[in-house]
Scaffold this motif. Structure first.
Motif, PDB file in Angstrom:
ATOM      1  N   GLN A   1      45.840  20.483  50.807  1.00 11.41           N
ATOM      2  CA  GLN A   1      46.010  21.089  49.489  1.00 11.41           C
ATOM      3  C   GLN A   1      44.915  22.129  49.223  1.00 11.41           C
ATOM      4  N   MET A   2      43.716  21.836  49.693  1.00  9.91           N
ATOM      5  CA  MET A   2      42.611  22.785  49.527  1.00  9.91           C
ATOM      6  C   MET A   2      42.769  23.979  50.461  1.00  9.91           C
ATOM      7  N   ILE A   3      43.085  23.721  51.712  1.00  5.35           N
ATOM      8  CA  ILE A   3      43.257  24.787  52.701  1.00  5.35           C
ATOM      9  C   ILE A   3      44.357  25.760  52.276  1.00  5.35           C
ATOM     10  N   ASN A   4      45.415  25.243  51.682  1.00  3.78           N
ATOM     11  CA  ASN A   4      46.541  26.084  51.279  1.00  3.78           C
ATOM     12  C   ASN A   4      46.287  26.865  49.995  1.00  3.78           C
ATOM     13  N   GLY A   5      45.112  26.693  49.409  1.00  4.99           N
ATOM     14  CA  GLY A   5      44.751  27.477  48.230  1.00  4.99           C
ATOM     15  C   GLY A   5      45.411  27.029  46.945  1.00  4.99           C
TER      16      GLY A   5
ATOM     17  N   SER B   1      36.676  30.297  53.734  1.00  4.27           N
ATOM     18  CA  SER B   1      35.909  29.499  52.770  1.00  4.27           C
ATOM     19  C   SER B   1      36.632  28.202  52.439  1.00  4.27           C
ATOM     20  N   ARG B   2      37.953  28.266  52.259  1.00  4.31           N
ATOM     21  CA  ARG B   2      38.722  27.053  51.950  1.00  4.31           C
ATOM     22  C   ARG B   2      38.678  26.073  53.119  1.00  4.31           C
ATOM     23  N   TYR B   3      38.777  26.599  54.342  1.00  5.01           N
ATOM     24  CA  TYR B   3      38.687  25.745  55.523  1.00  5.01           C
ATOM     25  C   TYR B   3      37.350  25.005  55.550  1.00  5.01           C
ATOM     26  N   VAL B   4      36.273  25.740  55.348  1.00  5.87           N
ATOM     27  CA  VAL B   4      34.933  25.158  55.425  1.00  5.87           C
ATOM     28  C   VAL B   4      34.753  24.077  54.362  1.00  5.87           C
ATOM     29  N   LYS B   5      35.196  24.350  53.132  1.00  7.37           N
ATOM     30  CA  LYS B   5      35.061  23.389  52.039  1.00  7.37           C
ATOM     31  C   LYS B   5      35.943  22.160  52.244  1.00  7.37           C
ATOM     32  N   ALA B   6      37.091  22.367  52.885  1.00  4.85           N
ATOM     33  CA  ALA B   6      38.048  21.272  53.072  1.00  4.85           C
ATOM     34  C   ALA B   6      37.698  20.373  54.244  1.00  4.85           C
ATOM     35  N   LEU B   7      36.821  20.863  55.130  1.00  6.62           N
ATOM     36  CA  LEU B   7      36.525  20.116  56.364  1.00  6.62           C
ATOM     37  C   LEU B   7      35.070  19.668  56.355  1.00  6.62           C
TER      38      LEU B   7
ATOM     39  N   SER C   1      34.281  21.039  46.977  1.00  2.00           N
ATOM     40  CA  SER C   1      34.532  20.797  48.394  1.00  2.00           C
ATOM     41  C   SER C   1      35.455  19.590  48.469  1.00  2.00           C
ATOM     42  N   ILE C   2      35.815  19.196  49.677  1.00  5.28           N
ATOM     43  CA  ILE C   2      36.702  18.048  49.856  1.00  5.28           C
ATOM     44  C   ILE C   2      36.081  16.771  49.281  1.00  5.28           C
ATOM     45  N   LYS C   3      34.756  16.706  49.235  1.00  2.00           N
ATOM     46  CA  LYS C   3      34.077  15.529  48.688  1.00  2.00           C
ATOM     47  C   LYS C   3      34.408  15.336  47.215  1.00  2.00           C
ATOM     48  N   ASN C   4      34.520  16.447  46.471  1.00  2.00           N
ATOM     49  CA  ASN C   4      34.878  16.359  45.055  1.00  2.00           C
ATOM     50  C   ASN C   4      36.286  15.810  44.871  1.00  2.00           C
ATOM     51  N   LEU C   5      37.195  16.252  45.733  1.00  2.00           N
ATOM     52  CA  LEU C   5      38.576  15.783  45.641  1.00  2.00           C
ATOM     53  C   LEU C   5      38.667  14.292  45.944  1.00  2.00           C
ATOM     54  N   HIS C   6      37.933  13.845  46.962  1.00  2.00           N
ATOM     55  CA  HIS C   6      37.928  12.418  47.291  1.00  2.00           C
ATOM     56  C   HIS C   6      37.342  11.597  46.141  1.00  2.00           C
ATOM     57  N   PHE C   7      36.274  12.086  45.543  1.00  2.00           N
ATOM     58  CA  PHE C   7      35.642  11.366  44.436  1.00  2.00           C
ATOM     59  C   PHE C   7      36.624  11.196  43.279  1.00  2.00           C
TER      60      PHE C   7
ATOM     61  N   LYS D   1      34.607  19.275  61.299  1.00  2.00           N
ATOM     62  CA  LYS D   1      34.145  20.497  60.650  1.00  2.00           C
ATOM     63  C   LYS D   1      34.772  21.747  61.251  1.00  2.00           C
ATOM     64  N   ALA D   2      34.854  22.786  60.416  1.00  2.00           N
ATOM     65  CA  ALA D   2      35.273  24.091  60.915  1.00  2.00           C
ATOM     66  C   ALA D   2      34.257  24.549  61.963  1.00  2.00           C
TER      67      ALA D   2
END
Length: 278
Positions: free
Chosen positions: A117-121, A215-221, A154-160, A227-228
């Protein structure tokens, strides 16, 4: 703990923080937890430590065939980030069984839904509690929520956010089950499947990608995700963060200065600091 006659026994299947948060909440709500199964695949050691610290009984399994499903006729099964697939025979042994899926449905069926969902913007990400069926992520929806993906997330925020909200959504879903609610049938028109991300999916193609996409890849991984990365002189380099670079480079061109990498991408140049070799 005394059993509440108006509530079914619960059987939990998980391997990480999401499932542990659901377990803690349901325990506070005085549900009777009949069994807990933790998957050996993708085992989260911190979760096991917390279960041990709380003196909670659980079983680590690497195969669902090792579970005696005949004991669950009066139980509601709850699946949270569990990597093993249930077949129809196993599912039918429960009173009902539900799944915590960290994606908007039916748009994000399959694996790694938060990172996709993050990678796809997407501007918003969704999480869903649904009936588990033998067809992956196709069961009727019992509860769903959506949340904004902020620019600095980042992905950490989404998981939280997901881990914080799933426990109450599961409790809400259990109450609907006890009222014989069938849930909302999914539409087939917007259904999409995404595969579980692996390390090979994380390679960055600077020549073909724009800054915002990278940027989305890096934040999502981040975290447990691969990691990217990119290759420089035959060495694999991970990427923790990126910035715009003021050095003009052709797409795919790399210029190293001390511990910094300046790399041309499709619409400009990026700066990668303190990348680590994998």
């Amino acid at each position: 703990m005394k059993k509440n006659k108006n509530k079914k026994e619960l059987v939990l299947f998980f391997n990480g923080k999401r499932g542990f948060e659901v377990f803690k909440y349901l325990k506070r709500q005085k549900y009777l937890i009949k069994e807990i199964y933790v998957s050996k695949k993708f085992l989260n050691r911190d979760t096991v430590y917390k279960l041990d610290k709380n003196k909670t009984k659980y079983k680590i399994i690497n195969n669902l065939d090792k579970v005696n499903f005949s004991n669950f006729k009066n139980s509601i099964g709850i699946v949270c980030g569990f990597p093993y697939i249930f077949n129809q025979k196993q599912i039918k042994n429960f009173y009902k069984i539900i799944n915590c899926h960290a994606g908007k449905l039916p748009n994000y069926r399959g694996g790694s839904p938060l990172s996709w969902q993050m990678i796809n913007g997407e501007k918003f990400f969704g999480i869903t509690v649904l009936y588990l069926t033998s067809k992956i992520d196709q069961g009727n929806i019992l509860a769903e929520k959506k949340f904004q993906i902020k620019k600095n997330f980042s992905i950490k925020n989404l998981h939280f956010i997901a881990n914080k909200n799933f426990p109450k959504m599961v409790n809400f879903s259990i109450k609907k089950i006890l009222r014989n609610n069938k849930g909302l049938k999914q539409s087939k028109k917007t259904a999409n499947y995404y595969h579980q991300r692996s390390s090979k999916d994380s390679k960055i193609s600077f020549k073909n990608m724009e800054f915002s996409q990278i940027s989305r890849y890096v934040k999502a991984l981040q975290g447990d995700y691969p990691k990217a990365f990119f290759f420089y002189k035959g060495k694999k380099i991970s990427i923790s963060s990126i910035k715009n670079s003021n050095i003009k480079l052709n797409p795919g061109e790399v210029k190293k200065k001390k511990n910094c990498y300046h790399i041309g991408c499709k619409d400009g140049s990026i700066l990668i600091r303190q990348s680590s070799k994998l």
